[in-house]
Write a protein that holds these residues in place. Structure first.
Motif, PDB file in Angstrom:
ATOM      1  N   THR A  71       0.831  -1.210   0.000  1.00  0.00           N
ATOM      2  CA  THR A  71       0.000   0.000   0.000  1.00  0.00           C
ATOM      3  C   THR A  71       0.867   1.263   0.000  1.00  0.00           C
ATOM      4  O   THR A  71       0.422   2.316  -0.431  1.00  0.00           O
ATOM      5  CB  THR A  71      -0.997   0.012   1.193  1.00  0.00           C
ATOM      6  OG1 THR A  71      -0.287  -0.315   2.385  1.00  0.00           O
ATOM      7  CG2 THR A  71      -2.112  -0.984   0.978  1.00  0.00           C
ATOM      8  N   THR A  72       2.105   1.138   0.450  1.00  0.00           N
ATOM      9  CA  THR A  72       3.016   2.289   0.364  1.00  0.00           C
ATOM     10  C   THR A  72       3.302   2.614  -1.107  1.00  0.00           C
ATOM     11  O   THR A  72       3.237   3.769  -1.521  1.00  0.00           O
ATOM     12  CB  THR A  72       4.334   2.003   1.120  1.00  0.00           C
ATOM     13  OG1 THR A  72       4.030   1.824   2.501  1.00  0.00           O
ATOM     14  CG2 THR A  72       5.329   3.136   0.965  1.00  0.00           C
ATOM     15  N   ALA A  73       3.569   1.558  -1.909  1.00  0.00           N
ATOM     16  CA  ALA A  73       3.808   1.785  -3.343  1.00  0.00           C
ATOM     17  C   ALA A  73       2.563   2.381  -3.993  1.00  0.00           C
ATOM     18  O   ALA A  73       2.645   3.324  -4.781  1.00  0.00           O
ATOM     19  CB  ALA A  73       4.191   0.467  -4.025  1.00  0.00           C
ATOM     20  N   TYR A  74       1.396   1.869  -3.619  1.00  0.00           N
ATOM     21  CA  TYR A  74       0.140   2.365  -4.193  1.00  0.00           C
ATOM     22  C   TYR A  74      -0.107   3.822  -3.785  1.00  0.00           C
ATOM     23  O   TYR A  74      -0.591   4.634  -4.587  1.00  0.00           O
ATOM     24  CB  TYR A  74      -1.006   1.460  -3.737  1.00  0.00           C
ATOM     25  CG  TYR A  74      -2.348   1.795  -4.328  1.00  0.00           C
ATOM     26  CD1 TYR A  74      -2.544   1.768  -5.709  1.00  0.00           C
ATOM     27  CD2 TYR A  74      -3.429   2.130  -3.516  1.00  0.00           C
ATOM     28  CE1 TYR A  74      -3.781   2.073  -6.263  1.00  0.00           C
ATOM     29  CE2 TYR A  74      -4.674   2.428  -4.060  1.00  0.00           C
ATOM     30  CZ  TYR A  74      -4.841   2.395  -5.430  1.00  0.00           C
ATOM     31  OH  TYR A  74      -6.063   2.701  -5.963  1.00  0.00           O
ATOM     32  N   ALA A  75       0.269   4.157  -2.537  1.00  0.00           N
ATOM     33  CA  ALA A  75       0.051   5.520  -2.029  1.00  0.00           C
ATOM     34  C   ALA A  75       0.853   6.563  -2.799  1.00  0.00           C
ATOM     35  O   ALA A  75       0.502   7.753  -2.807  1.00  0.00           O
ATOM     36  CB  ALA A  75       0.407   5.586  -0.543  1.00  0.00           C
ATOM     37  N   MET A  76       1.902   6.129  -3.481  1.00  0.00           N
ATOM     38  CA  MET A  76       2.728   7.082  -4.230  1.00  0.00           C
ATOM     39  C   MET A  76       1.931   7.762  -5.345  1.00  0.00           C
ATOM     40  O   MET A  76       2.351   8.779  -5.884  1.00  0.00           O
ATOM     41  CB  MET A  76       3.973   6.398  -4.819  1.00  0.00           C
ATOM     42  CG  MET A  76       4.964   5.860  -3.802  1.00  0.00           C
ATOM     43  SD  MET A  76       5.482   7.012  -2.512  1.00  0.00           S
ATOM     44  CE  MET A  76       6.408   8.212  -3.447  1.00  0.00           C
TER      45      MET A  76
END
Ligand code: TPP
Length: 426
Positions: free
Chosen positions: A240-245
């Motif tokens: 979800t960190t990658a998606y939050a970018m």
């Protein structure tokens, strides 16, 4: 006085060796014939007693077609060759010189499915498929969707699986542009069109080429599955960190570190608006990452770096430049105390050696590093808190630490694979 000298590898039974010899030979022949044509020198080593294996068939190799100018392409023949066929455009990492708007227009009007590498910077429009590695890994895209022809733009994609997929099914590959010239080491490419990508895309747009509508429909529906899945993920983790970018401020740059960040971004990142995604691909080193990101930061109002902790510590002192040159860089450090990529590889089974040789936890404190370089430190614990930080411009050097765990990260990836398969089976 030859144009090129090549010492051929000794032949052995491995198919990769045949492919490599085939590559060297085709490449040197291409070079000999290219203007200005000239002699080349091929050194062919043979084992004594120089006795050939008699009575066995020669390896099957097909000649590669090379075209050096758009006028030499028979567009009518090319259009006829790809119309109504299962054609996919595979956009690998693209240089700035390729007009991504043309590519997006091609997806919109001619409606070819486009598999877009995260570094192609064409995601976020209809017909563009992201997360190909995950889609192939989970067999959501299976052999029924193997294309007849792949048109490749840009250099080697981040997803190794997509390249193996087309190679294993001996799909005809047409490569456009100069990014891969001389790099067809596995001898996969049937046609190399060394022409300007934009000129080629314009010619294709102007032609009456037509995509196979059934194939497109099936492919696009499956291509949207990853995005659908991500929209309901709410637990803060590496995925979800990658998606939050995607919440990065408009017109900013995101520099992506190697190891898991580039893989997670390739699978899960779809931009909300125009941003430029970059990475150092090739040898895929974890070195020099902050320094490169700060070089990027000299050209953008806002730059982000997403990195693992080992990569972060490796080039830590590069951060000094942010202070020295008043650059705006927001570093998202995914801290799983070590290299999490190895937990996904066969190395994970070498239990007695794993932590010392591969996991390599450093136990260093990210907040203290932030203090050392006068960075503003943040430590969000929810997806919402992370997105709130990312979506606003942040002056100066900011370090956002995401606490993760390597074992949990493997489970998180497994879970998302299961969810994707369940969604697909519905
Ligand atoms: C200069 C260099 N040294 C070693 C490697 C091998 N290597 C690849 S990934 C990796 C681990 C990186 O760990 P981290 O940055 O924490 O990312 P994570 O795997 O946790 O996502 C290492 C050591 C490399 N790619 N480059």
């Amino acid at each position: 006085q030859v144009k090129r000298f090549v010492a051929i590898t000794l032949q052995d039974a491995h198919p990769d060796v045949t492919a490599y010899i085939d590559y060297e030979v085709q490449e040197i022949v291409r070079l000999a014939a290219a203007t200005p044509a000239g002699p080349v020198h091929l050194n062919l080593p043979l084992r004594k007693p120089l006795m050939p294996v008699l009575g066995e068939p020669w390896p099957d190799v097909a000649a590669q077609t090379n075209v050096a100018a758009i006028e030499q392409i028979d567009l009518t023949a090319l259009t006829a060759m790809i119309t109504d066929k299962k054609v996919v455009i595979l956009a690998g990492p693209l240089q700035k010189t390729v007009d991504v708007k043309l590519l997006q227009e091609l997806a919109a009007t001619k409606r070819f499915p486009i598999i877009a590498d995260v570094l192609a910077n064409v995601r976020g429009v209809a017909g563009v498929v992201n997360g190909i590695e995950l889609l192939l890994q989970t067999e959501v895209i299976d052999d029924t969707l193997v294309p007849d022809i792949v048109i490749r733009l840009g250099s080697t994609p981040v997803s190794a699986r997509v390249m193996t997929w087309v190679q294993d099914h001996t799909v005809a590959q047409i490569v456009v542009g100069k990014a891969t010239v001389g790099k067809d080491y596995k001898r996969q490419i049937s046609r190399q069109l060394h022409v300007d990508e934009n000129v080629f895309l314009q010619a294709l747009l102007a032609s009456d080429v037509r995509a196979n509508q059934e194939y497109l429909a099936e492919f696009s529906v499956l291509g949207q599955q990853v995005t659908k899945l991500m929209s309901s993920a709410d637990h803060l983790n590496e995925i979800t960190t990658a998606y939050a970018m995607r919440k990065a401020v408009p017109n900013s740059a995101i520099f992506v570190a190697n190891s898991m960040p580039i893989r997670d971004m390739d699978n899960f990142f779809v931009p909300d608006h125009a941003v430029t995604v970059m990475a150092n691909r090739g040898a895929n080193g974890i070195d020099g990452t902050e320094s490169t990101a700060l070089g990027v930061a000299t050209q953008f109002d806002q730059t982000y770096l997403i990195t693992g902790d080992l990569t972060f510590f490796h080039d830590m002192n590069g951060l000094m430049m942010a202070k020295q040159y008043q650059l705006n860089l927001t570093v998202v450090v995914v801290n799983n105390d070590g290299g999490s990529i190895f937990s996904f590889l066969p190395q994970a089974n070498a239990k007695d050696y794993f932590e010392e040789m591969f996991g390599t936890p450093l136990g260093l404190n990210v907040e203290k590093v932030a203090n050392l370089y006068d960075a503003t430190y943040h430590h969000p614990h929810t997806v919402q808190a992370l997105e709130a930080l990312i979506m606003q411009p942040m002056p100066g050097l900011n370090i956002i630490e995401i606490t993760s765990d390597r074992a949990q990260n493997v489970l998180d990836h497994r879970q998302i694979q299961n969810e994707l398969q369940a969604l697909y089976n519905d």
